[in-house]
Scaffold this motif. Structure first.
Motif, PDB file in Angstrom:
ATOM      1  N   VAL A  49       4.336   2.452   1.417  1.00 39.33           N
ATOM      2  CA  VAL A  49       5.189   3.336   0.633  1.00 39.33           C
ATOM      3  C   VAL A  49       4.903   4.778   1.040  1.00 39.33           C
ATOM      4  CG1 VAL A  49       5.794   4.134  -1.685  1.00 39.33           C
ATOM      5  CG2 VAL A  49       5.222   1.724  -1.304  1.00 39.33           C
ATOM      6  N   GLY A  50       5.962   5.499   1.426  1.00 33.51           N
ATOM      7  CA  GLY A  50       5.810   6.887   1.846  1.00 33.51           C
ATOM      8  C   GLY A  50       5.466   7.059   3.300  1.00 33.51           C
ATOM      9  N   ALA A  51       5.452   5.973   4.085  1.00 33.43           N
ATOM     10  CA  ALA A  51       5.098   6.052   5.503  1.00 33.43           C
ATOM     11  C   ALA A  51       6.315   5.764   6.364  1.00 33.43           C
ATOM     12  CB  ALA A  51       3.981   5.071   5.837  1.00 33.43           C
ATOM     13  N   GLY A  81       0.811  -1.196   0.000  1.00 40.28           N
ATOM     14  CA  GLY A  81       0.000   0.000   0.000  1.00 40.28           C
ATOM     15  C   GLY A  81       0.852   1.257   0.000  1.00 40.28           C
ATOM     16  N   TYR A  82       0.199   2.417   0.043  1.00 43.93           N
ATOM     17  CA  TYR A  82       0.948   3.668   0.059  1.00 43.93           C
ATOM     18  C   TYR A  82       0.146   4.760   0.745  1.00 43.93           C
ATOM     19  CZ  TYR A  82      -1.891   4.315  -4.189  1.00 43.93           C
ATOM     20  OH  TYR A  82      -2.927   4.384  -5.100  1.00 43.93           O
ATOM     21  N   GLU A  83       0.866   5.793   1.179  1.00 42.44           N
ATOM     22  CA  GLU A  83       0.240   6.931   1.832  1.00 42.44           C
ATOM     23  C   GLU A  83      -0.113   7.999   0.803  1.00 42.44           C
ATOM     24  OE1 GLU A  83      -0.666   7.300   4.877  1.00 42.44           O
ATOM     25  OE2 GLU A  83       0.249   5.521   5.781  1.00 42.44           O
ATOM     26  N   LYS A  84      -1.041   8.833   1.147  1.00 41.65           N
ATOM     27  CA  LYS A  84      -1.402   9.957   0.290  1.00 41.65           C
ATOM     28  C   LYS A  84      -0.180  10.823   0.051  1.00 41.65           C
ATOM     29  CE  LYS A  84      -4.448  14.000   0.093  1.00 41.65           C
ATOM     30  NZ  LYS A  84      -5.516  14.763   0.795  1.00 41.65           N
ATOM     31  N   GLY A  85       0.090  11.142  -1.210  1.00 39.92           N
ATOM     32  CA  GLY A  85       1.224  11.982  -1.554  1.00 39.92           C
ATOM     33  C   GLY A  85       2.553  11.257  -1.614  1.00 39.92           C
ATOM     34  N   ALA A  86       2.547   9.921  -1.504  1.00 38.83           N
ATOM     35  CA  ALA A  86       3.803   9.171  -1.533  1.00 38.83           C
ATOM     36  C   ALA A  86       4.507   9.314  -2.876  1.00 38.83           C
ATOM     37  CB  ALA A  86       3.540   7.693  -1.238  1.00 38.83           C
TER      38      ALA A  86
END
Length: 367
Positions: free
Chosen positions: A143-145, A90-95
Motif C-alpha cells: 500500500v502506497g508503493a 504491507g505498506y510504505e512509510k507515509g502511505a
C-alpha cells in the motif's frame, strides 16, 4: 507424520495434538491431505466451525516441501477491508495517516512457505483482485508503493460457507476461486466421526486434569458417555473441548457423571420482561427480512428459517428476481456491519458506497 503437542511457525506454535481420530471419515480426510500436501498448488479447506480447519492447514504445510519455511496465518473475518489489505500486502512509510514506518505484509512474511487465509469468504472484492494477481504473477505492491514485490507463496484458504455459491451470486471472484481450488478438502463434522468422540474426550480430560494438577484423570461414567456420543456437536471439536474441560473441573470424584452442554443453563435464568435486555435467540430472528419483501409467503419462509449471517442460497433460486436482490442486499448490509463490528462508516467503505448511501439502504430495510 507423528504429531507433537505443538509445531513452531512464524506466527507462534500450532497445536497439533487435537488432530486425533480413528473413524473412517477422519482417516479418509487425513489421507486426502497427505496426497495433496506435496503438490505445490493452492488448496481450499471447507467445513463447519470448530472442525479444525487450521489444524488441517498446518498438516498440509508440514507435509509439503515448504515445511522448513514459514507458515503464516490470517483470520480475514476479524479485519475491515482496509486492514486486510494492509495486513496482506504491507505498506510504505507515509502511505496513510499513522504509517510511520514501512510494514511487511503476510505475503512477504510467508515467502517460500505457506499463507493460510482463514474465513477467506470475508475478503472484499477489491482485495480479492490483488490476491488474484499474486496467484497469477507472484508479485504485488505494498500500500502506497509503486515498485512490485516478488513472492513465492502457497495459499491455503478456509471457509465455512459455500464459496462456489457465493461466486455464482457475485459475492466472491470466480477467477480467484478457480485458481484456489486445485483441490477442495471438506473437514468432516464431529457428528459423522463415529468412535472419535470418546477418543477426543479422554484426550481433553487428560490434559485438563494435568493442568489442574489432579492426582488422576477422571473417568467418564456410563451416562456421561451416552450423553457425549448421542449429542450432535454443532460446535464440533471446539465445543467438545470446552464441554469436557468444564466437566473435569466440576467433578468432585474420580468419575464424571454429569455433562453440562451449555454453560448458560441455570434454574435462575431471567425471564424476558420490562427492563430486561436479553438477546433474542437466532431461531426467532428474521433480520434478513426486508421491510418490502414480506408480500409473498415464499420470501417469508426463506427469511424466517435463516440466521442473519447465513445466506439462504438454495432458496434464493426460487424467488422472483426483485425479491432475491432485496434479500441479497440486506444480507450484504448485515454482513458488512458484523465484519466492521457495527462501525457504519467502515461497513460502508467495505461495500464501496458512501456513508449516506449506507444509511439510506439501512433505513430502506428497516435495520
Amino acid at each position: 507424520m507423528a504429531y507433537t503437542d505443538s509445531m513452531e511457525n512464524s506466527t507462534g506454535s500450532v497445536s497439533m495434538s487435537e488432530a486425533l481420530g480413528q473413524s473412517e471419515a477422519f482417516l479418509n480426510f487425513q489421507e486426502q491431505i497427505s496426497r495433496v500436501a506435496p503438490i505445490d498448488r493452492p488448496v481450499l479447506i471447507l467445513g463447519e466451525r470448530g472442525t479444525g480447519k487450521e489444524l488441517a492447514s498446518a498438516r498440509l504445510h508440514f507435509l509439503s516441501r515448504r515445511w522448513q519455511k514459514p507458515l503464516v496465518t490470517l483470520n480475514c473475518k476479524a479485519l475491515t477491508a482496509t486492514l486486510i489489505e494492509s495486513e496482506l500486502f504491507g505498506y510504505e512509510k507515509g502511505a496513510f495517516t499513522g504509517a510511520g514506518t514501512r510494514r511487511i505484509g503476510r505475503f512477504e512474511q510467508a515467502d517460500g512457505g505457506t499463507l493460510f487465509l482463514d474465513e477467506i469468504g470475508n475478503i472484499p472484492m477489491e482485495v480479492q483482485e490483488k490476491i488474484l494477481r499474486v496467484v497469477e504473477y507472484g508479485r504485488f505492491e505494498r500500500v502506497g508503493a509503486v515498485q512490485p514485490v516478488h513472492t513465492d507463496v502457497r495459499i491455503v484458504g478456509a471457509a465455512n460457507v459455500d464459496l462456489a455459491q457465493m461466486a455464482r451470486l457475485g459475492l466472491f471472484k470466480q477467477d480467484l476461486l478457480d485458481r484456489l481450488c486445485f483441490e477442495v478438502i471438506y473437514v468432516p463434522p464431529l457428528r459423522v466421526r463415529k468412535g472419535d468422540v470418546m477418543l477426543l474426550a479422554n484426550h481433553f480430560a487428560g490434559r485438563m486434569a494435568f493442568e489442574l494438577e489432579f492426582d488422576q484423570v477422571p473417568e467418564f461414567g456410563k451416562k456421561a458417555v451416552q450423553d457425549l456420543e448421542s449429542y450432535a456437536w454443532p460446535g464440533n471439536i471446539r465445543e467438545l473441548k470446552n464441554v469436557v474441560e468444564r466437566a473435569v473441573y466440576k467433578t468432585n470424584g474420580s468419575v464424571i457423571t454429569r455433562i453440562d452442554f451449555s454453560p448458560f443453563a441455570s434454574p435462575f435464568d431471567p425471564l424476558p420482561g420490562p427492563g430486561t435486555s436479553l438477546i433474542e435467540p437466532a431461531e426467532h430472528r428474521t433480520v434478513l427480512a426486508p421491510a418490502d419483501v414480506t408480500s409473498t409467503q415464499n420470501t417469508e419462509k426463506v427469511l424466517a428459517s435463516h440466521e442473519d449471517t447465513v445466506l439462504p442460497t438454495e432458496e434464493l433460486a426460487g424467488l422472483p428476481l426483485k425479491e432475491a436482490v432485496l434479500v441479497l442486499e440486506r444480507f450484504r448490509l448485515s454482513q458488512a456491519l458484523i465484519t466492521a463490528r457495527f462501525n457504519q462508516k467502515q461497513a460502508a467503505a467495505s461495500l464501496g458506497i458512501s456513508y449516506d448511501q449506507f444509511r439510506g439502504l439501512k433505513k430502506k430495510h428497516g435495520m
